[in-house]
Design a protein around this motif. Structure first.
Motif, short mmCIF file in Angstrom:
data_model
loop_
_atom_site.label_atom_id
_atom_site.label_comp_id
_atom_site.label_asym_id
_atom_site.label_seq_id
_atom_site.Cartn_x
_atom_site.Cartn_y
_atom_site.Cartn_z
N LEU B 24 0.83 -1.21 0.00
CA LEU B 24 0.00 0.00 0.00
C LEU B 24 0.86 1.26 0.00
N LEU B 26 3.93 1.56 -1.15
CA LEU B 26 4.55 1.67 -2.47
C LEU B 26 3.56 2.24 -3.48
N LEU B 27 2.32 1.75 -3.43
CA LEU B 27 1.30 2.23 -4.36
C LEU B 27 0.94 3.68 -4.08
N VAL B 29 2.91 5.97 -2.83
CA VAL B 29 4.00 6.84 -3.25
C VAL B 29 4.08 6.92 -4.78
N ALA B 30 3.95 5.78 -5.45
CA ALA B 30 4.28 5.76 -6.87
C ALA B 30 3.09 5.47 -7.78
N ALA B 31 1.87 5.59 -7.26
CA ALA B 31 0.71 5.40 -8.15
C ALA B 31 -0.48 6.28 -7.74
N SER B 32 -1.07 5.98 -6.56
CA SER B 32 -2.30 6.71 -6.19
C SER B 32 -2.01 8.14 -5.73
N PRO B 34 0.38 10.44 -6.24
CA PRO B 34 0.65 11.48 -7.24
C PRO B 34 -0.59 11.92 -8.00
N LEU B 35 -1.63 11.07 -8.05
CA LEU B 35 -2.85 11.49 -8.74
C LEU B 35 -3.46 12.72 -8.08
N ILE B 37 -1.75 15.03 -6.64
CA ILE B 37 -0.95 16.18 -7.06
C ILE B 37 -1.43 16.69 -8.41
N VAL B 38 -1.81 15.74 -9.29
CA VAL B 38 -2.32 16.15 -10.60
C VAL B 38 -3.58 16.99 -10.42
#
Lengths: 269, 302, 346
Positions: B24, B26-27, B29-32, B34-35, B37-38
């Motif tokens: 969780l 890892l996801l 930090v590098a998947a959910s 950053p969304l 931030i978008v």
């Protein structure tokens, strides 16, 4: 006696077999063309100039290709290792012990990379990592490995979970009955039994990482091409048979790994 | 008794979350993560050389659909953007329809093979499914480009004198997407047909239905969850397609995915790119929601 | 009619030279163990299998080459095969709709069928919301709605529990009586076959061994298989002579059968309920020793050991006390009821 009737087939639907066979043909025709042209001696892709391995040699001796290939392998191996490890833990935590609060949430979170369009994740990581790059000055492969590890998690998780769910809980109860400690039970019973699932998950994660284009394209720092982004970059010029040769090698790797995966998952139990 | 059960349940939840935590994090930090931030970036002002200026602005969202005329400052629809959206939606729907028309007979064919050979046919669909999307796009390019297999064949047969220009057209993107996403349609359709009870067909024929009626009135309604699943699985990545339109559209036949990239590259309008990404994500989420509701209703009923 | 699956060494003769005439309006049952070919025969009639050789005639018309959707024959499937995406009423109306009947006629027939199977209240439900017995009735109504010439029933009661099965057996008889449609019923349950049928065809290994009314099949089985499959039977090695039936050991056990049975060695059969027990040494009785008694409620099975070593069973009605008073080891005399001994073919 009547004339012999044509047997009535319940499953036959008009034209379906013809379309299906045509689909299989059309599915493999382009791939076959690509592979055949990679052995073409002629520089012009339109003409067949005889069988040759010259494009494989050219690719092999191309320093950029060599670097990209090594980078691809490093990233894919690290990502597969990390993704499989965390996915195995998560699978152990979310299966077989009965439902608990938040289980669905974990499940959705793990599968999230499958649901979000890759281009959106790529953009998000571009923004996020750009900020970190500025803040820390670190430009290394870590970003790629981190990103790949994350989107490989669901691919590693699904086969492991499937394997665990098919496993008989009484085996572990039996081990405990025979005086095994929880750790011994895990080490000697659970882990060996789930090994095929873990291997399958690792292979899928490896293939997915090896094939990734979009996220890599957005996350990589300058000069960090992997094989797929290198090939995409080559496209700005015309397609060269060299790209076909690289494609063929990647294709062969994929087919080999998939065959292994196929055999691993089929021989369950 | 109840207390012991509750304690066990808490213990289960604790272990479950603990074991899932690394994945969780890892996801996140590098998947959910950053969304989010978008989402934030879509409400900021663009920086001059890319990136953003930390200042609230609705321009990003505004520019998604509208544009301000440079000369008289009047606001009108952003025609160029709408063309790209329309193309994305149109090509995605067409891709879904084509893959369904071809995928249904294929899935049916595989599911009706004798069990010992079914795995082999299924494997033949799985190989392209897992093969690099870029390689498959290259492969279809080898067939349809001007000096490619198709044009060479047609010229060789004397049907045409000049190569037909297919690549860098919408048709090329459509052919390419149908080709690369076909396995995504076949696999869920196969899963649905494989579960299908073929005695339903016998019952249909027994009750005087013709082949066409059996297909329309018995088979299609019963395998509907598979049809919905396959359509979503094809439609969603089609809408977000990036590689295929880039390679086969040659930069001219842009789809949303390419347009988003453009904003982070030459366009240097990160807020617009972020807004577009969120829009794409929203459409996809709606599609997935439709899918989940359709399939769970099906499960409840049958 | 012949049906062969596969070819060469692996060929399976599912139907081996089966010839059968079923009368209009008859309740005909195909009875046999699983794998005997009864379902294959039914599927040939329905049109799902095509016979390798032979023909299927319906009221004189050859239907062998017709696909199932052009045969005036409907099937009640073993698993019911109700359409999960249609309501009960839509399921029942499906056949008529496919035949292109006008809407009003379809609606009226559906109404009538729902009443016939007493499911008026369930017209709008989906099949999966019904109990097994209700689904069964929907399947029946659906197959009866187009008023077929023949209704085929493929072990339709096998999925129901015992009580419901008994109820449905009566229901089926009633429906057949009310509609006058020819029923061809497949089952492996001999009791079901005996209680419901006008005639029974007993099948084994693709062959039709015997056709006859229930009483005829039970009382005059043609061979060992039929005798053994239907009801319980004691087999005795014996001999047919001009003047009577003899056991292999020489005791005379019955008068010679009326119709000219072959003289010589033969297998004799007698139903357990036709075995009478008497005191030991009664004149004309066989001496036997009780080895075991098994209490079944209404009756008690008494296992007996004859002098020549043959084991037979006598079914005795349980007395009010429940104890027939025969301990293992007791000596008894055995006699067979008059005309109860059957001479079997191979």
């Amino acid at each position: 006696m009547s004339a012999r009737a044509k047997p009535f087939s319940v499953t036959a639907l008009p034209g379906f077999t013809t379309v299906a066979l045509a689909v299989f043909f059309l599915l493999y025709l382009p791939i076959a063309t690509l592979v055949v042209y990679s052995f073409n001696d002629s520089l012009s892709i339109a003409v067949w100039g005889g069988f040759s391995l010259r494009w494989y040699e050219a690719a092999w001796q191309n320093a950029a290709v060599q670097e990209a290939a090594v980078r691809s392998l490093v990233v894919a191996s690290c990502a597969a290792l990390i993704a499989t490890t965390v996915a195995t833990m998560a699978a152990l935590g979310t299966t077989r012990r009965g439902r608990f609060r938040g289980q669905t949430l974990i499940y959705v979170a793990i599968n999230q990379p499958l649901m979000v369009p890759e281009i959106v994740t790529a953009v998000a990581l571009l923004i996020f990592f750009a900020a970190i790059k500025v803040a820390t000055g670190y430009q290394g492969l870590g970003y790629l490995i981190l990103a790949h590890s994350a989107f490989c998690i669901p691919f590693a998780y699904l086969p492991i979970r499937a394997r665990l769910e098919g496993m008989d809980l009484t085996l572990e109860t039996a081990a405990a009955d025979l005086y095994a400690t929880p750790w011994q039970t895990f080490r000697r019973v659970t882990l060996p039994l789930m090994a095929p699932g873990i291997a399958a998950g690792a292979m899928l994660a490896f293939v997915i990482s090896l094939d990734d284009v979009i996220i890599t394209e957005f996350v990589k720092s300058a000069g960090q091409d992997t094989l797929p982004t290198y090939m995409l970059g080559q496209l700005r010029r015309a397609i060269t048979p060299e790209v076909n040769a690289i494609s063929t090698v990647l294709l062969a790797v994929t087919v080999l790994l998939l065959t292994a995966f196929f055999l691993l998952t089929r021989k369950r139990g | 008794m109840g207390g012991a059960e509750a304690a066990r349940s808490r213990e289960r939840a604790r272990t479950g979350w603990l074991l899932s935590a690394p994945a969780l994090v890892l996801l996140l930090v590098a998947a959910s993560g950053p969304l989010l931030i978008v989402l934030v970036y879509s409400f900021l002002a663009p920086g001059q050389y890319g990136n953003v200026v930390w200042q609230f602005s609705l321009d990003g969202w505004f520019q998604v659909f509208l544009q301000r005329d440079i000369f008289d400052g009047t606001v009108g629809p952003a025609d160029a953007h709408l063309t790209i959206f329309w193309r994305s939606v149109k090509l995605s729907i067409l891709t879904t329809l084509i893959t369904f028309a071809l995928g249904l007979p294929t899935a049916w064919f595989i599911a009706t093979r004798p069990p010992d050979r079914r795995a082999m046919w299924l494997f033949l669909i799985t190989i392209p499914f897992w093969t690099n999307l870029l390689i498959r796009t290259f492969a279809i390019m080898e067939v349809i480009r001007n000096e490619g297999l198709l044009n060479n064949l047609l010229i060789g047969l004397g049907i045409i004198g000049q190569p037909v220009q297919i690549v860098f057209t919408e048709t090329a993107v459509l052919i390419g997407m149908a080709y690369v996403y076909l396995p995504l349609m076949v696999l869920p359709l196969f899963a649905a047909i494989d579960r299908f009870d073929f005695r339903m067909i016998e019952a249909g024929y027994d009750l005087y239905a013709s082949r066409w009626q059996v297909l329309r009135r018995v088979i299609l309604p019963i395998i509907r969850p598979g049809i919905v699943a396959g359509s979503i699985l094809v439609f969603v990545p089609s809408l977000g397609a990036y590689v295929t339109p880039r390679v086969l559209g040659g930069g001219k036949q842009m789809m949303i995915g390419n347009f988003i990239e453009l904003q982070f590259g030459q366009g240097r309008n990160w807020p617009l790119g972020a807004a577009l990404s969120m829009l794409l994500l929203a459409i996809v989420m709606v599609a997935l929601l439709v899918y989940v509701r359709a399939t769970t209703r099906e499960e409840r009923d049958g | 009619m012949v049906k062969v699956f596969g070819s060469g060494d692996h060929a399976l003769r599912a139907l081996d030279d089966v010839s059968l005439t079923i009368e209009t309006g008859e309740f005909f049952t195909l009875l046999g163990p699983s794998g005997c070919g009864k379902t294959t025969l039914l599927r040939c009639i329905a049109g799902f299998e095509t016979p390798t050789a032979g023909a299927i005639l319906l009221s004189g018309r050859d239907f062998t080459a017709e696909p199932p959707n052009r045969r005036p024959v409907n099937t009640v499937f073993q698993s019911y095969a109700l359409f999960p995406h249609l309501t009960v009423a839509q399921n029942i109306g499906f056949g008529l709709e496919m035949l292109g009947r006008p809407r009003a006629e379809v609606a009226a027939t559906v109404e009538r069928m729902l009443a016939l199977v007493k499911l008026e209240a369930f017209a709008g439900r989906r099949p999966q919301q019904l109990s097994g017995g209700q689904q069964q009735r929907v399947a029946l109504a659906r197959a009866l709605a187009p008023a077929p010439q023949v209704l085929l029933l493929d072990e339709p009661l096998s999925a129901l529990d015992l009580k419901l099965r008994k109820e449905m057996q009566g229901e089926l008889k009633r429906l057949q009586h009310e509609t006058g449609i020819t029923f061809v019923f497949v089952t492996h349950d001999q009791e079901e076959a005996l209680t419901m049928s006008d005639r029974i065809g007993v099948m084994s290994e693709g062959r039709l061994l015997q056709i006859g009314a229930p009483r005829e099949i039970y009382n005059h089985p043609v061979n060992r298989f039929v005798a053994d499959f239907i009801g319980e039977t004691n087999f005795l090695r014996g001999r047919v002579a001009q003047d009577g039936l003899y056991l292999a050991t020489g005791e005379r056990v019955g008068a010679a059968p009326p119709s000219g049975a072959r003289i010589g060695e033969a297998t004799l059969a007698v139903r357990p309920e036709q075995v009478r027990l008497e005191g030991p040494g009664d004149p004309g009785s066989l001496s036997a020793r009780v080895t075991q008694t098994v209490y079944f409620g209404t009756d008690t099975h008494c296992h007996l050991h004859l002098a020549d070593g043959t084991e037979i069973i006598a079914r005795l009605q349980s007395p009010p006390s429940g104890d027939v008073g025969l301990a293992p080891g007791a000596e008894v005399g055995v006699r067979f009821a008059e005309g109860a001994l059957q001479v079997l073919g191979d």
